[in-house]
Scaffold this motif. Structure first.
Motif, PDB file in Angstrom:
ATOM      1  N   ARG A  46       0.830  -1.204   0.000  1.00 12.21           N
ATOM      2  CA  ARG A  46       0.000   0.000   0.000  1.00 12.21           C
ATOM      3  C   ARG A  46       0.866   1.256   0.000  1.00 12.21           C
ATOM      4  N   GLU A  47       1.904   1.248   0.839  1.00 15.10           N
ATOM      5  CA  GLU A  47       2.801   2.408   0.909  1.00 15.10           C
ATOM      6  C   GLU A  47       3.489   2.632  -0.431  1.00 15.10           C
ATOM      7  N   ALA A  48       3.955   1.537  -1.054  1.00 10.52           N
ATOM      8  CA  ALA A  48       4.669   1.661  -2.331  1.00 10.52           C
ATOM      9  C   ALA A  48       3.744   2.211  -3.415  1.00 10.52           C
ATOM     10  N   ALA A  49       2.485   1.728  -3.438  1.00 14.42           N
ATOM     11  CA  ALA A  49       1.536   2.218  -4.438  1.00 14.42           C
ATOM     12  C   ALA A  49       1.259   3.704  -4.237  1.00 14.42           C
ATOM     13  N   ARG A  50       1.066   4.099  -2.978  1.00 14.51           N
ATOM     14  CA  ARG A  50       0.845   5.522  -2.694  1.00 14.51           C
ATOM     15  C   ARG A  50       2.070   6.348  -3.072  1.00 14.51           C
ATOM     16  N   ASP A  51       3.261   5.808  -2.747  1.00 12.48           N
ATOM     17  CA  ASP A  51       4.494   6.524  -3.077  1.00 12.48           C
ATOM     18  C   ASP A  51       4.624   6.718  -4.582  1.00 12.48           C
ATOM     19  N   ARG A  52       4.329   5.652  -5.349  1.00 15.51           N
ATOM     20  CA  ARG A  52       4.471   5.744  -6.804  1.00 15.51           C
ATOM     21  C   ARG A  52       3.492   6.765  -7.385  1.00 15.51           C
ATOM     22  N   LEU A  77      -3.040  11.012  -0.708  1.00 16.94           N
ATOM     23  CA  LEU A  77      -1.849  10.189  -0.950  1.00 16.94           C
ATOM     24  C   LEU A  77      -0.739  10.463   0.057  1.00 16.94           C
ATOM     25  N   THR A  78      -0.735  11.633   0.643  1.00 13.50           N
ATOM     26  CA  THR A  78       0.330  11.971   1.587  1.00 13.50           C
ATOM     27  C   THR A  78      -0.026  11.430   2.955  1.00 13.50           C
ATOM     28  N   THR A  79       0.680  10.395   3.367  1.00 18.30           N
ATOM     29  CA  THR A  79       0.418   9.763   4.664  1.00 18.30           C
ATOM     30  C   THR A  79       1.608   9.827   5.590  1.00 18.30           C
TER      31      THR A  79
END
Length: 507
Positions: free
Chosen positions: A235-241, A272-274
């Motif tokens: 999830r973090e990687a998808a949001r980061d991308r 997207l910014t978490t």
């Protein structure tokens, strides 16, 4: 145990910064407290142990469990105090604490003939590291990498009884790790626990059959934690991308798609910014767009050198023999933080000498920046001079901008200095090993200068967007705190004795 409530709320706490680590710890707590699997009243813990000398039980155990001291289960044999002169390029591996915590850590070797028998280990050896840095060094391990010899600060633990299986005993000791560290002593950053204190540490002893059931359940739940961690990382990687792609389209804009790209980014990035580092990237993107004339459609900005509008005046090289304990403050590199001046560790010049250096006297509103670098990540150490900073004089290696031609607003200039567009143009040199920039480098850097009215509009928009970033950052902090509080409450509830929960329900 009220684990059902924990699982029901897990989606709300899964993104807490330490949720998975806390869940792993929670499983360990349940395991060593007898709350992970059902008890069988017909099973009994091993007999023959003396009553612990420490009467204060750390927590309540099931009726068919008992407390014992580590010293009643183990003989503790310390490793050898190898010196660098004992090391060789091959031979018998020497196991240090880093080899226990990191499978990829390199080994030192020694001549097998110098290893004493009591420090030799092999597959299945039970080890306890008892010295080092809390949080990284202390703990119990089962060795499985073949013949070796122990370095000092690690005990080889020889079993005295068959009351435990090694896998559960490792959990039981690591479940008391906080107390083990609390009993340790030593200097700051490096501590150790004495053999006597370790031998007196209480550990829980369940029936042997239950130990096997506990380990099976721990393996199952640890696998679940691994999958949750992978899912969270995904999830973090998808949001980061997605966030990185959105910011990249803004930092290298396509004229035909820029406006919809900008609208999407500003609408979607709050979702997207978490993490704070993502907010930082958003701030830098906003600044970059602003000083390149890309924040508003139709902005016209001409490329110029900042030296066309400002010169950068360096401070004076005051002699240290002139310094005094009071008088006029001298503004130094160390006093400038990102966006503010901090008057700590102040250097003064006698007030009666102020007139000699009038051209170095600062005025309210001056923009000052360090010419020694470190800059901070993507922003120069730059600040505005306020009324509270006066009177003060400019010390060498700190520069201030002096207007030479109208047309450049100070606030717009301040945005530019803080932007990646400025920082990417600066290649610091070195003087006596210290990175620094020159006035000429700053003055020749490219700056895009729109009309003054447009500069004011850009500054106002950036301030509004930075306020949005402040709110996003505060929201992330509040959400993280709420998730952590909820996690703490759920874990405390799950670990509470059943009778406590029944009393709360009755009330």
């Amino acid at each position: 145990m009220n684990a059902d409530r924990l699982l029901a709320h897990y989606e709300r706490i899964a993104d807490a910064p330490d949720a998975i680590a806390r869940l792993r710890r929670f499983i360990l707590d349940l395991a060593v407290r007898g709350k992970l699997v059902p008890q069988d009243s017909s099973e009994e813990a091993a007999k023959g142990f003396r009553k612990p000398t420490d009467p204060a039980a750390p927590f309540e155990l099931p009726g068919n469990w008992k407390w014992i001291e580590i010293g009643d289960q183990f003989d503790l044999l310390n490793g050898m105090a190898f010196k660098p002169t004992d090391w060789s390029k091959q031979g018998l591996r020497i196991v240090r604490i880093q080899n226990l915590n990191n499978p990829d850590a390199p080994f030192n070797f020694c001549n097998p003939e110098m290893a004493r028998d009591r420090s030799l280990i092999d597959n299945g050896s039970f080890l306890i590291s008892w010295s080092g840095t809390p949080g990284t060094s202390f703990g119990a391990f089962v060795w499985n990498r073949g013949p070796a010899v122990l370095n000092q600060h690690i005990f080889r633990c020889d079993f005295k009884t068959k009351a435990f299986i090694a896998a559960f005993l490792r959990l039981a000791i690591n479940g008391r790790l906080d107390e083990m560290i609390a009993k340790a002593h030593g200097g700051v950053g490096l501590q150790h626990i004495t053999k006597g204190r370790l031998e007196a540490l209480l550990i829980p002893l369940p029936p042997l059959a239950e130990q096997h059931r506990i380990i099976s359940k721990v393996v199952e739940l640890t696998g679940l934690c691994d999958r949750l961690e992978v899912a969270r990382a995904g999830r973090e990687a998808a949001r980061d991308r997605l966030a990185a792609a959105s910011l990249a389209r803004l930092n290298a804009p396509d004229p035909e798609t820029f406006q919809p790209d900008a609208r999407f980014a500003l609408d979607a990035l709050p979702t997207l910014t978490t993490r704070p580092d993502q907010i930082k990237a958003l701030r830098q993107t906003i600044l970059n767009l602003a000083v390149r004339g890309k924040l508003f459609e139709g902005t016209t900005a001409k490329a110029a050198s900042v030296g066309d509008y400002r010169t950068l005046q360096n401070g004076y090289a005051f002699k240290s023999s002139w310094f005094s304990k009071e008088g006029v403050r001298l503004l130094r590199n160390a006093n400038i933080g990102h966006g503010e001046i901090r008057w700590s560790d102040v250097v003064h010049l006698p007030a009666d000498r102020l007139g000699e250096f009038e051209r170095f006297q600062l005025s309210e509103g001056d923009i000052v920046l360090t010419l020694d670098r470190p800059f901070i990540v993507t922003g120069t150490k730059v600040a505005h001079v306020s009324a509270d900073d006066l009177p003060s004089l400019l010390l060498q290696r700190v520069g201030r901008f002096v207007e030479t031609s109208p047309g450049l607003d100070d606030e717009y200039l301040f945005l530019w200095i803080n932007s990646p567009h400025f920082n990417n143009q600066i290649d610091p040199g070195r003087s006596n090993g210290v990175p620094h920039i020159s006035s000429k480098q700053v003055e020749t850097a490219e700056i895009f200068v729109p009309p003054l009215a447009e500069q004011h509009r850009i500054v106002a928009k950036v301030n509004a967007l930075m306020a949005l970033c402040d709110r996003l950052e505060a929201g992330l902090t509040a959400i993280a705190a709420t998730r952590r509080q909820l996690l703490n409450a759920l874990l405390a509830d799950a670990l509470a004795p059943a009778e406590d929960r029944e009393m709360e329900a009755a009330e």
